[in-house]
Design an enzyme around this catalytic site. Sequence first.
Site, PDB file in Angstrom:
ATOM      1  N   GLN A 304       0.827  -1.205   0.000  1.00 49.26           N
ATOM      2  CA  GLN A 304       0.000   0.000   0.000  1.00 49.26           C
ATOM      3  C   GLN A 304       0.862   1.256   0.000  1.00 49.26           C
ATOM      4  OE1 GLN A 304      -3.111   0.624  -0.411  1.00 49.26           O
ATOM      5  NE2 GLN A 304      -3.119   2.791   0.137  1.00 49.26           N
ATOM      6  N   GLU A 305       1.986   1.213   0.698  1.00 51.46           N
ATOM      7  CA  GLU A 305       2.846   2.386   0.803  1.00 51.46           C
ATOM      8  C   GLU A 305       3.670   2.627  -0.462  1.00 51.46           C
ATOM      9  OE1 GLU A 305       3.039   4.673   2.925  1.00 51.46           O
ATOM     10  OE2 GLU A 305       2.066   3.950   4.721  1.00 51.46           O
TER      11      GLU A 305
END
Length: 449
Positions: A304-305
């Site tokens: 996600q990052e």
Amino acid sequence: MCTVKIRFATIILYGVFLSGCIPSDKPVSPFAMTNELVVITIAHADNFHIDSEGNFSGITYDLVNEFAAEIGLEIRFIVMPRLELALAALKQHRAHFAIGLDIPDQYTYRFILGPVYLHTHHQIAFNAGSSEPTDIQQLIGKLIEVPVGSTHENLLQKMKVKIPGLAWSAVPQSSELLLTKLEKGEIDYTVADSLHIKKANHFHHRVKGAFELDVSASRWIFPKYTEKLLIDKVNEFFERIKQEGVLGQLLDSYSGPYYQLSPGDIYFFKKKIHSRLPALKKYFMQAARITGIDWRLLAALAYQESHWNQRAKSPTGVSGIMMLTRETARRMGIDNLADTRMNILGGARYLKLLKEKLPENVPEPDRTWMALAAYNQGYGRVIDARALARRFNLNPDLWIDLKKMLPLLNKQHYAEEIKYGHARGDEAVTLTNSVRAYYEILKRATTED
């Protein structure tokens, strides 16, 4: 969630015994005198699942388990092959109540209906490799399979009265297996709960939902002359779990992650599971051994990052696969953000620190979801959201309530009244829900491997 001792009996299913023995035809002991709670269901009930080893899961099972723990009784499940047999057994008081049954309207007067806790949307599922059907007539002549004895089969039987050409096969397989067959092109259509279809799409990107057939209410069903003591206990139980947020928490645990990701998100994530994750897996597993956090959760957060890009950087100064600031890295004992192994370890240590900082009374998995939100916007923002939750008479220890408060941190009116000020709280909710969804996909993918 509390656990209780469970016994499993079953009627003959498709000519074989799963386990146990045939239950007695005699009525069960009155609730006030019994040492066990006897519960009837059907083999392929919505939101109540039985695997090949006899293990139970699903929100309906969790609710029964919680209720039995509250009243201090063991549970004995009786699994019937079809709805009409389950209703007949219940009418004869061979169980204290039934779960997972969609009772026809014409039979409701014969039973007592408990509180509604969930609405199930029955939807046609199709393979995106073929055209999407828009009405029931387009299903005529197609290969349709549904679980035998299920709510979905009963629904199709009702529709056949008006559409005689409608035909299907009722098979001894779960909706999950039928959705897998749909993905492989082995059948044309099936009927499933819309949430099951959405969940399946996370693992089978060709499985889609078409039009909705009906909506049914999930609730426990009791024999007509059930003791008032049991009815009162059940009503008190549902009132309590609604007020305390336990019901909402359960619903969120089963449905929360599955509405966050787009089909494109899922497609590219699954591709990178095969192309990028193998080289990184050892680093996630090493961080997991050190911190005690599931490596798949760490991998989901990293995706996600940075989409697992070791060289990722942002204009705000965060960098690396876990997108750490230099200050955070320093606090976590990391001196080289460009080192992938150390970057992952730094992110894992930071997530563990955030989890440990939260008040002791925050339970799991809410503690993990709040820590993820803090990872995105900072621990102080979670504290602010908890303060707002108290102001609105919500439970600050439950993620389902806290995620309603985090977006308010964007609004100037609230930002002026809280300790840490304005924040993009909606982004924290998005990150948390996305990580949860990626985590579920990773758990499924690694189990299959």
